[in-house]
Write a protein that holds these residues in place. Sequence first.
Motif, PDB file in Angstrom:
ATOM      1  N   ARG A 255       0.800  -1.234   0.000  1.00 11.77           N
ATOM      2  CA  ARG A 255       0.000   0.000   0.000  1.00 11.77           C
ATOM      3  C   ARG A 255       0.831   1.281   0.000  1.00 11.77           C
ATOM      4  N   TYR A 256       2.155   1.169  -0.121  1.00 10.97           N
ATOM      5  CA  TYR A 256       2.949   2.389  -0.120  1.00 10.97           C
ATOM      6  C   TYR A 256       4.299   2.172  -0.785  1.00 10.97           C
ATOM      7  N   ALA A 257       4.910   3.290  -1.203  1.00 12.14           N
ATOM      8  CA  ALA A 257       6.275   3.301  -1.715  1.00 12.14           C
ATOM      9  C   ALA A 257       6.994   4.429  -1.011  1.00 12.14           C
ATOM     10  N   ALA A 258       8.119   4.133  -0.361  1.00  5.55           N
ATOM     11  CA  ALA A 258       8.810   5.165   0.415  1.00  5.55           C
ATOM     12  C   ALA A 258      10.175   4.642   0.850  1.00  5.55           C
TER      13      ALA A 258
ATOM     14  N   MET B 200      -7.104  -1.934   3.083  1.00  3.82           N
ATOM     15  CA  MET B 200      -7.516  -0.649   2.538  1.00  3.82           C
ATOM     16  C   MET B 200      -6.302   0.115   2.046  1.00  3.82           C
ATOM     17  N   PRO B 201      -6.492   1.028   1.077  1.00  2.00           N
ATOM     18  CA  PRO B 201      -5.398   1.949   0.751  1.00  2.00           C
ATOM     19  C   PRO B 201      -5.013   2.749   1.981  1.00  2.00           C
ATOM     20  N   ARG B 202      -3.836   3.353   1.972  1.00  2.00           N
ATOM     21  CA  ARG B 202      -3.312   4.007   3.159  1.00  2.00           C
ATOM     22  C   ARG B 202      -3.874   5.407   3.405  1.00  2.00           C
ATOM     23  N   ASP B 203      -4.075   6.201   2.353  1.00  2.00           N
ATOM     24  CA  ASP B 203      -4.403   7.608   2.523  1.00  2.00           C
ATOM     25  C   ASP B 203      -5.891   7.877   2.334  1.00  2.00           C
ATOM     26  N   THR B 204      -6.351   8.994   2.895  1.00  2.00           N
ATOM     27  CA  THR B 204      -7.783   9.301   2.856  1.00  2.00           C
ATOM     28  C   THR B 204      -8.313   9.421   1.432  1.00  2.00           C
ATOM     29  N   GLY B 205      -7.610  10.157   0.584  1.00  2.00           N
ATOM     30  CA  GLY B 205      -8.105  10.339  -0.773  1.00  2.00           C
ATOM     31  C   GLY B 205      -8.205   9.030  -1.522  1.00  2.00           C
TER      32      GLY B 205
END
Length: 470
Positions: free
Chosen positions: A205-208, A359-364
């Motif tokens: 769910r993320y790239a960082a 779920m995706p990580r961010d609100t949008g």
Amino acid sequence: MRLFRCAAFCLASACALVVAPARAGNPTDALAVPPSGVIGLDNDAMLTPAFWIGQLPQPDQVLLDSAAITAQNARLLQLDPSMHDLRTLPSTLTRAQVQGWINQVSQLPQRPLYDENGARVPASVTALATDQLALDRVAETQGTRYGLVVRRAPFRSFPTDARVFTSDDDADIDRFQETAEFPGTPVAIVHASRDGQWLFVLSARYAAWTRKENVGEGSVQQVFAYAGRLPQRVVTGAVVETVHTRERPAVSQLRLDMGTAVPVLPDHPADQPVNGQSPYAAYVIDLPLRTASGALGFTPALVRRQADTSESYLPLTEGNIIRQAFKFLGERYGWGHDYDGRDCSGFVSDVYRSMGVQMPRDTGRQAGSPVLAHRSFSARDSHDARMQAVRELKVGELVYIPGHVMMVIGRVNGEPYVIHDTTGISYRDGSGGTRQVKLNAVSVTPLLPLMLDGGHSYVDRMTSIVHIRS
């Protein structure tokens, strides 16, 4: 460009709530304001899950069974562009792919930056952080590598521990902090910082960027075999820790957050110590670790049987949604899972993760996911249409406004209430002015009085309502 989460607008508006005698246009009596300033919370029982569960006609009715949840999670990986299906990554990555992932997250804020003492961050600090990206070192092609997260790992937009803020008097929201991932999370390792101390990784769910000591590198078979192994223990408490062990410091009092699933070693002899301790009153779990060479290893550790864990994900029911959410009540707000906490979108995703829902990580990304069932709102939707949607809200549904998400927990005298991780609220007082209350924690509040700014209620700024049920 990175999507802002719940604190993005809170920084400007203090996550303002406004108490209005006519809440969101409803001609109802004003809610009581107790000494805390949290409108509508004049009964301590409202801060207990039992209060809200007691109102439910069928608290244990399953909203989605495990097969439906598994199918939804699979669709999320396949169809949601914010997610990464690591199992389907090509065996060879191109320079354009890697640089694209890095450039998407590693963007400097356009506003002036300050350090924790309120001083302007020198240009040399941001220049160094940018140089550390080492984009010139990305190979034209490279093999795809994999690993497992071995501890609660901060994920950052730049390969640096420097904390930066866009306000000189608020050091809560570090603009280089993105999120955190938890022990046992599979990642693809795609790049290293110039100094070699940071890795750029993809999780589902993320790239960082994360420090290299947070990841043990292994084969694709090792990584995905671990992630799917049964039997397991699922962390159903807000936080569970492994027991202390001086023999294995890497897994001593290791923090496991809600929803983390770790495999159990069922065949470990009951009379054989684990790291110097008898396992008879504990579960023997298998945890990943990073060896001295950076390779992925595994080691047994203990979790007390009395700790808040389960042999599987909890059933998705209204009762469990409330129980799980209230386990975080009062936890300090943490932008991007900072302060060993979580922010608004991290809070709701961790609650649902304990019931197996990804779920995706961010609100949008949550609010607009093509997979999660939702109703979207735009400027064309009238106040009356929005209020009709609010009247139909069910327990566990997620209400989104720009940069923030709230979880519905029930009603009192027809007034909808939510639990959310927020920096603060504002509402109109009886004289028509605005009262602001700093919370900085997972909090229970009514929905209708809340104001995004002096002229708009939360209801009138709703962007989406997400329904996670059949």
